[in-house]
Design an enzyme around this catalytic site. Structure first.
Site, PDB file in Angstrom:
ATOM      1  N   THR A  79       0.241 -14.162   8.111  1.00 14.77           N
ATOM      2  CA  THR A  79       0.419 -15.019   9.290  1.00 14.77           C
ATOM      3  C   THR A  79       1.663 -14.664  10.081  1.00 14.77           C
ATOM      4  O   THR A  79       1.829 -15.111  11.201  1.00 14.77           O
ATOM      5  CB  THR A  79       0.491 -16.486   8.868  1.00 14.77           C
TER       6      THR A  79
ATOM      7  N   GLU B 274       9.794  -4.051  -2.199  1.00 13.12           N
ATOM      8  CA  GLU B 274      10.113  -5.253  -1.410  1.00 13.12           C
ATOM      9  C   GLU B 274      11.135  -6.127  -2.134  1.00 13.12           C
ATOM     10  O   GLU B 274      10.881  -6.593  -3.248  1.00 13.12           O
ATOM     11  CB  GLU B 274       8.833  -6.040  -1.111  1.00 13.12           C
TER      12      GLU B 274
ATOM     13  N   ASN C  91       6.355 -11.829   1.100  1.00 18.61           N
ATOM     14  CA  ASN C  91       4.910 -11.885   0.866  1.00 18.61           C
ATOM     15  C   ASN C  91       4.290 -13.271   0.991  1.00 18.61           C
ATOM     16  O   ASN C  91       3.073 -13.412   0.950  1.00 18.61           O
ATOM     17  CB  ASN C  91       4.595 -11.285  -0.506  1.00 18.61           C
TER      18      ASN C  91
ATOM     19  N   THR D 248       0.830  -1.210   0.000  1.00 13.30           N
ATOM     20  CA  THR D 248       0.000   0.000   0.000  1.00 13.30           C
ATOM     21  C   THR D 248       0.860   1.254   0.000  1.00 13.30           C
ATOM     22  O   THR D 248       1.871   1.330   0.688  1.00 13.30           O
ATOM     23  CB  THR D 248      -0.916   0.026   1.241  1.00 13.30           C
TER      24      THR D 248
END
Lengths: 249, 251
Positions: free
Chosen positions: A249, A111, A244, A1
């Site tokens: 989790t 990332e 990712n 985001t």
């Protein structure tokens, strides 16, 4: 985001603020991609409180300088509404440049990214067509993995150009692709007018070792084709999958 | 199945806030910040595994200001996106106080409850900001702020989109599909408001608080002039975050 917050103490009328943000967004945050996924939360807010010039008139959408504003109650000639004030133009320039720099920081921190890649497409039918082609290259997983692996796999770039959606302006025999090194040295031509060039692999490897790289695509040889677009992207590494694979989790 | 399980690498968030050496050059050591804006941060442990780092940020104007907002065009807009848009529409982009942001949870695809959470977050922040700097344009909110502080609670209107008393925007980033730990967030909003300041350190900490998997805070500031304002130097400052799920198409 993507989230962004920008604050200025310049006095800017709210309608002008909206067009300024919209214009600057289209040439900054809407020109970056890391993984091709558009978030549910992307938001950028721009605030202007006028505190550096309290009590003054404001930078307006109607593009008039303070001296040009009508006195209270007087009507404004319609043609004056079309005029862009120097304040508005300057604010637009400042904000666009500022937001472009903020947007580039996000790509640099993509990332798992190890490279900052500028994809520049020129000589398209129009700017929209150029943007579509640039996006196609910048979001190609195979182009991005090749960049991570320092592999000058220009065939994948051509492939991504060829399947760019809705594009009828692709002329394979007029298409040229080059790598522009970040150190300012001469461009490395990979394809000229659809013909592959003898690529100096050692030089290609040197260029791909650099953190910054530009991929330059020329779609046509015609004078009338002036469409241009730049999209900023990064490479795609093992680390992206690691981050990712278990984000929730 | 066994082989693919062995190949899976697990990601662990960094246990310290160290910035990778090759990224340090992008983090400013000083800045020039716009007058009348204050920023702050606090730790609410939005994501259970984050036991240490600030994950709430607040950027506010000392006086109500003009605002503009662009947001995602994804059809599944997160609760804070729809709430912020509603606030901007309701108040016609005028007299906005600022924006409160949390990282760690996106508050997206969380339904009516998610919108209520976003509104509670925005309203409490707005009430406390208004208590700190009462606004002449926002008398009703000022009265409500006194009441909510006295009662120690913030009431949500029955209409979950009634934003008439809220002039502070809200943003969230992080995991999609989970509810915000709104009680923990509300408990820390007073601390967040108390943390407000205008030094470079305040801005940098706030920029860090909105990060998720980012490896460095993204903060820029600049000065400029405008032709009709000779002798006046204006400032602009901005922070942004983002590392993955990045392909913005905002309007």
């Amino acid at each position: 985001t993507l989230l962004g917050v920008i604050c200025t103490d310049a006095p800017i009328q709210k309608t002008a603020l909206r067009t300024l943000l919209s214009t600057a967004t289209n040439s900054s945050f809407n020109r970056i991609t890391v993984d091709g996924d558009t978030s549910t939360n992307d938001s950028v807010a721009l605030f202007a409180n006028g505190m550096a010039a309290p009590g003054s008139d404001v930078v307006r959408l109607n593009h008039l300088n303070r001296a040009e504003l009508p006195t209270r109650g007087a009507s404004l000639p319609p043609r004056k509404l079309e005029k862009q004030s120097e304040d508005y133009k300057e604010m637009n320039k400042v904000l666009t440049s500022f937001m472009e720099d903020l947007a580039k920081l996000i790509v640099r921190d993509g990332e798992g990214a190890t490279k900052f890649v500028t994809v520049r497409v020129t000589k398209a039918d129009n700017h929209t067509a150029a943007h579509v082609v640039a996006n196609s290259i910048a979001t190609s997983a195979l182009v991005k993995t090749a960049l991570y692996g320092k592999d000058a796999n220009w065939g994948r770039i051509l492939c991504a150009i060829g399947y760019a959606p809705g594009n009828t302006c692709i002329r394979p025999n007029q298409t040229s692709v080059s790598f522009i090194p970040a150190d300012g040295s001469e461009e490395l031509k990979l394809l000229v007018n659809g013909e592959p060039q003898a690529v100096d692999e050692a030089r290609a490897a040197t260029i791909l070792e650099m953190e910054d790289l530009e991929i330059l695509v020329k779609l046509s040889n015609k004078e009338k084709d002036v469409g241009e677009a730049t999209v900023y992207t990064c490479d795609f590494s093992h680390e992206y999958v690691t981050i990712n694979g278990d984000y929730r989790t | 199945v066994s082989l693919s399980t062995q190949q899976t690498r697990r990601y662990s968030a960094p246990t310290d806030s160290a910035i990778p050496p090759n990224k340090a050059k992008y983090v400013p050591t000083e800045g020039t910040y716009p007058k009348g804006f204050v920023v702050g941060s606090a730790h609410a442990q939005v994501k259970a595994s984050n036991t240490k780092f600030d994950d709430l940020a607040l950027i506010a104007s000392e006086t109500p200001c003009s605002a503009a907002l662009v947001t995602t065009q994804n059809h599944f807009q997160a609760a804070p996106v729809s709430v912020s848009k509603k606030i901007m529409f309701q108040h016609q982009s005028k007299s906005i106080r600022g924006v409160v942001i949390n990282s760690g949870c996106a508050n997206a695809v969380t339904g009516k409850g998610g919108r209520e959470d976003a509104m509670r977050m925005a309203k409490l922040t707005h009430d406390l900001l208004n208590k700190r700097n009462p606004s002449p344009h926002d008398k009703s909110a000022e009265v409500e702020a006194k009441e909510s502080v006295k009662e120690g609670t913030v009431q949500i209107a029955e209409d979950d989109q009634d934003v008439s008393a809220i002039r502070t925007l809200v943003m969230s980033t992080g995991v999609i599909g989970q509810r915000l730990p709104i009680d923990r967030i509300e408990a820390k909003i007073p601390t967040l408001v108390e943390s407000l300041g205008n030094t470079h350190d305040h801005w940098l900490r706030s920029a860090r608080a909105i990060c998720t998997t980012d490896t460095f805070p993204k903060l820029l500031s600049r000065q400029f002039t405008l032709p009709s304002y000779p002798g006046i130097t204006f400032s602009i400052a901005g922070m942004t975050k983002g590392a993955g799920m990045i392909h913005p198409n905002m309007a």
